[in-house]
Design a protein around this motif. Structure first.
Motif, PDB file in Angstrom:
ATOM      1  N   LEU A  63     -31.021  -7.229  -0.390  1.00 28.10           N
ATOM      2  CA  LEU A  63     -30.356  -6.270  -1.699  1.00 28.10           C
ATOM      3  C   LEU A  63     -31.657  -6.657  -2.675  1.00 28.10           C
ATOM      4  O   LEU A  63     -32.104  -7.050  -2.854  1.00 28.10           O
ATOM      5  N   PRO A  64     -32.023  -5.304  -2.710  1.00 30.76           N
ATOM      6  CA  PRO A  64     -34.227  -4.185  -3.738  1.00 30.76           C
ATOM      7  C   PRO A  64     -33.655  -5.182  -5.323  1.00 30.76           C
ATOM      8  O   PRO A  64     -32.494  -4.852  -5.935  1.00 30.76           O
ATOM      9  N   ALA A  65     -34.891  -4.834  -5.361  1.00 29.90           N
ATOM     10  CA  ALA A  65     -34.406  -6.180  -6.763  1.00 29.90           C
ATOM     11  C   ALA A  65     -34.165  -4.805  -7.782  1.00 29.90           C
ATOM     12  O   ALA A  65     -33.063  -5.249  -9.314  1.00 29.90           O
ATOM     13  N   HIS A  66     -34.153  -3.759  -7.897  1.00 30.14           N
ATOM     14  CA  HIS A  66     -33.064  -3.193  -8.853  1.00 30.14           C
ATOM     15  C   HIS A  66     -31.487  -2.868  -8.800  1.00 30.14           C
ATOM     16  O   HIS A  66     -31.336  -2.051  -9.878  1.00 30.14           O
ATOM     17  N   GLN A  67     -30.992  -2.992  -7.624  1.00 28.82           N
ATOM     18  CA  GLN A  67     -29.345  -3.719  -7.810  1.00 28.82           C
ATOM     19  C   GLN A  67     -29.406  -4.658  -8.422  1.00 28.82           C
ATOM     20  O   GLN A  67     -28.300  -5.574  -8.747  1.00 28.82           O
ATOM     21  N   TRP A  68     -30.368  -5.753  -8.379  1.00 30.59           N
ATOM     22  CA  TRP A  68     -30.030  -6.493  -9.311  1.00 30.59           C
ATOM     23  C   TRP A  68     -29.155  -7.149 -10.176  1.00 30.59           C
ATOM     24  O   TRP A  68     -27.967  -8.127 -10.745  1.00 30.59           O
ATOM     25  N   CYS A  69     -29.452  -6.251 -11.149  1.00 33.73           N
ATOM     26  CA  CYS A  69     -27.864  -5.977 -12.189  1.00 33.73           C
ATOM     27  C   CYS A  69     -27.010  -5.828 -11.852  1.00 33.73           C
ATOM     28  O   CYS A  69     -26.103  -6.185 -12.353  1.00 33.73           O
ATOM     29  N   GLU A  70     -26.505  -5.788 -10.669  1.00 36.22           N
ATOM     30  CA  GLU A  70     -25.188  -5.443  -9.836  1.00 36.22           C
ATOM     31  C   GLU A  70     -25.032  -6.741  -9.518  1.00 36.22           C
ATOM     32  O   GLU A  70     -23.480  -6.908  -9.286  1.00 36.22           O
ATOM     33  N   LEU A  71     -25.519  -7.525  -9.324  1.00 33.12           N
ATOM     34  CA  LEU A  71     -25.571  -8.648  -9.414  1.00 33.12           C
ATOM     35  C   LEU A  71     -24.148  -9.996 -10.902  1.00 33.12           C
ATOM     36  O   LEU A  71     -24.856  -9.778 -11.503  1.00 33.12           O
ATOM     37  N   GLY A  72     -23.144 -10.206  -9.365  1.00 34.00           N
ATOM     38  CA  GLY A  72     -22.160 -10.788 -10.507  1.00 34.00           C
ATOM     39  C   GLY A  72     -21.871 -12.580 -10.398  1.00 34.00           C
ATOM     40  O   GLY A  72     -21.501 -13.031 -11.061  1.00 34.00           O
ATOM     41  N   ARG A  73     -22.001 -12.660  -9.826  1.00 30.49           N
ATOM     42  CA  ARG A  73     -22.974 -14.828  -9.146  1.00 30.49           C
ATOM     43  C   ARG A  73     -23.546 -14.671  -8.069  1.00 30.49           C
ATOM     44  O   ARG A  73     -24.260 -13.975  -7.126  1.00 30.49           O
ATOM     45  N   LEU A  74     -23.952 -15.612  -7.983  1.00 28.59           N
ATOM     46  CA  LEU A  74     -25.209 -16.440  -7.466  1.00 28.59           C
ATOM     47  C   LEU A  74     -24.981 -17.331  -6.519  1.00 28.59           C
ATOM     48  O   LEU A  74     -23.455 -19.017  -7.031  1.00 28.59           O
ATOM     49  N   ALA A  75     -24.937 -18.012  -5.618  1.00 27.60           N
ATOM     50  CA  ALA A  75     -24.790 -19.287  -4.496  1.00 27.60           C
ATOM     51  C   ALA A  75     -25.763 -19.147  -4.127  1.00 27.60           C
ATOM     52  O   ALA A  75     -27.113 -19.295  -3.827  1.00 27.60           O
ATOM     53  N   VAL A  76     -26.003 -21.084  -3.834  1.00 32.28           N
ATOM     54  CA  VAL A  76     -26.870 -21.979  -2.664  1.00 32.28           C
ATOM     55  C   VAL A  76     -26.666 -23.176  -2.559  1.00 32.28           C
ATOM     56  O   VAL A  76     -26.330 -24.650  -2.566  1.00 32.28           O
ATOM     57  N   ALA A  77     -27.685 -23.513  -1.098  1.00 36.10           N
ATOM     58  CA  ALA A  77     -27.663 -24.759  -0.701  1.00 36.10           C
ATOM     59  C   ALA A  77     -28.383 -25.689  -1.211  1.00 36.10           C
ATOM     60  O   ALA A  77     -29.729 -25.222  -1.241  1.00 36.10           O
ATOM     61  N   THR A  78     -27.965 -27.049  -1.564  1.00 30.73           N
ATOM     62  CA  THR A  78     -28.923 -27.517  -2.455  1.00 30.73           C
ATOM     63  C   THR A  78     -29.400 -28.689  -1.870  1.00 30.73           C
ATOM     64  O   THR A  78     -30.460 -29.453  -1.610  1.00 30.73           O
ATOM     65  N   GLY A  79     -28.983 -28.651  -0.719  1.00 33.92           N
ATOM     66  CA  GLY A  79     -29.429 -29.952   0.314  1.00 33.92           C
ATOM     67  C   GLY A  79     -28.847 -30.721   0.558  1.00 33.92           C
ATOM     68  O   GLY A  79     -27.507 -30.605   0.627  1.00 33.92           O
ATOM     69  N   PRO A  80     -28.916 -31.961   1.816  1.00 37.31           N
ATOM     70  CA  PRO A  80     -30.409 -32.562   1.532  1.00 37.31           C
ATOM     71  C   PRO A  80     -30.682 -31.521   3.471  1.00 37.31           C
ATOM     72  O   PRO A  80     -30.127 -30.417   3.975  1.00 37.31           O
ATOM     73  N   GLY A  81     -32.191 -31.204   3.309  1.00 37.43           N
ATOM     74  CA  GLY A  81     -32.927 -30.559   3.821  1.00 37.43           C
ATOM     75  C   GLY A  81     -34.241 -30.634   3.772  1.00 37.43           C
ATOM     76  O   GLY A  81     -35.103 -31.446   3.145  1.00 37.43           O
TER      77      GLY A  81
END
Length: 219
Positions: A63-81
């Protein structure tokens, strides 16, 4: 000019040597359909130590940076790792969520594996342990169980932590916690979409890397 309506869910997973990224439209999660997450785009990048340098480019490829304004939510794996890989991606997700004022969901990589195993019918209804052996340090293990009240139907009964040896674990079925980057990113998208439907506020400040062992401890 009309305002841009947030429409995308972006997921990041880097607890192994492979960076997993996923992008899915948010709207289908709110539709009454068994096929809530339609056509997610999932990319895997075997970056290893290049993660710090190449993370941004990989995200922009999806997703190109100029489209990040179209994001509505984020998710990330927190570990362990891995310490560096997990930290870099969690920090990136927190920064993006803060700057764009977005909800950020954090889920442990073991919980994502548990959901994947359950979805593939590789585990039953009884509680089970996921294990990852750390040479010369011990065993990282977490306990999971089917729970109809938990998000996605699986509850994390015991968050991943370090045990000295196998005999220190309580009884129960034991399976290796093996990351499947693409499949686990799919679970990350699914759980975050369910959290969105449930109205979870998901403040970014609450999402932190999970380190069962100290990064400064001597081996």
């Amino acid at each position: 000019m009309s305002a841009v309506t947030p429409s995308w869910l972006l997921a990041l997973h880097s607890t192994s040597e492979v960076l997993g990224l996923g992008l899915a439209p948010l709207a289908p999660f709110f539709q009454a359909s068994a096929q809530a997450a339609q056509s997610p785009r999932i990319n895997s990048h075997p970056l290893g130590r290049r993660l710090s340098n190449d993370l941004l480019a990989c995200v922009e490829q999806l997703l190109p940076a100029h489209q990040w304004c179209e994001l509505g939510r984020l998710a990330v794996a927190t570990g362990p790792g891995g310490f560096t890989g997990t930290r870099v991606t969690v920090v990136f997700a927190r920064t993006l969520a803060q700057q764009l004022a977005l909800p950020l969901d954090g889920f442990s990589s073991f919980l994502l594996i548990a959901h994947r195993l359950r979805q593939r019918a590789e585990v039953g209804d009884q509680p089970f342990w996921l294990l990852q052996e750390l040479p010369r340090r011990g065993i990282v293990a977490g306990c999971y169980a089917v729970d109809e009240w938990a998000l996605g139907g699986i509850a994390e009964r015991e968050a991943p932590r370090l045990y000295g040896q196998l005999d220190d674990l309580p009884p129960g079925a034991r399976l290796e916690a093996r990351v499947d980057p693409a499949a686990d990113v799919e679970q990350l998208l699914r759980l975050s979409g369910l959290a969105a439907v449930a109205g979870s506020a998901a403040p970014w400040a609450n999402v932190l890397p999970l380190y069962p062992t100290s990064p400064v401890a001597q081996p």
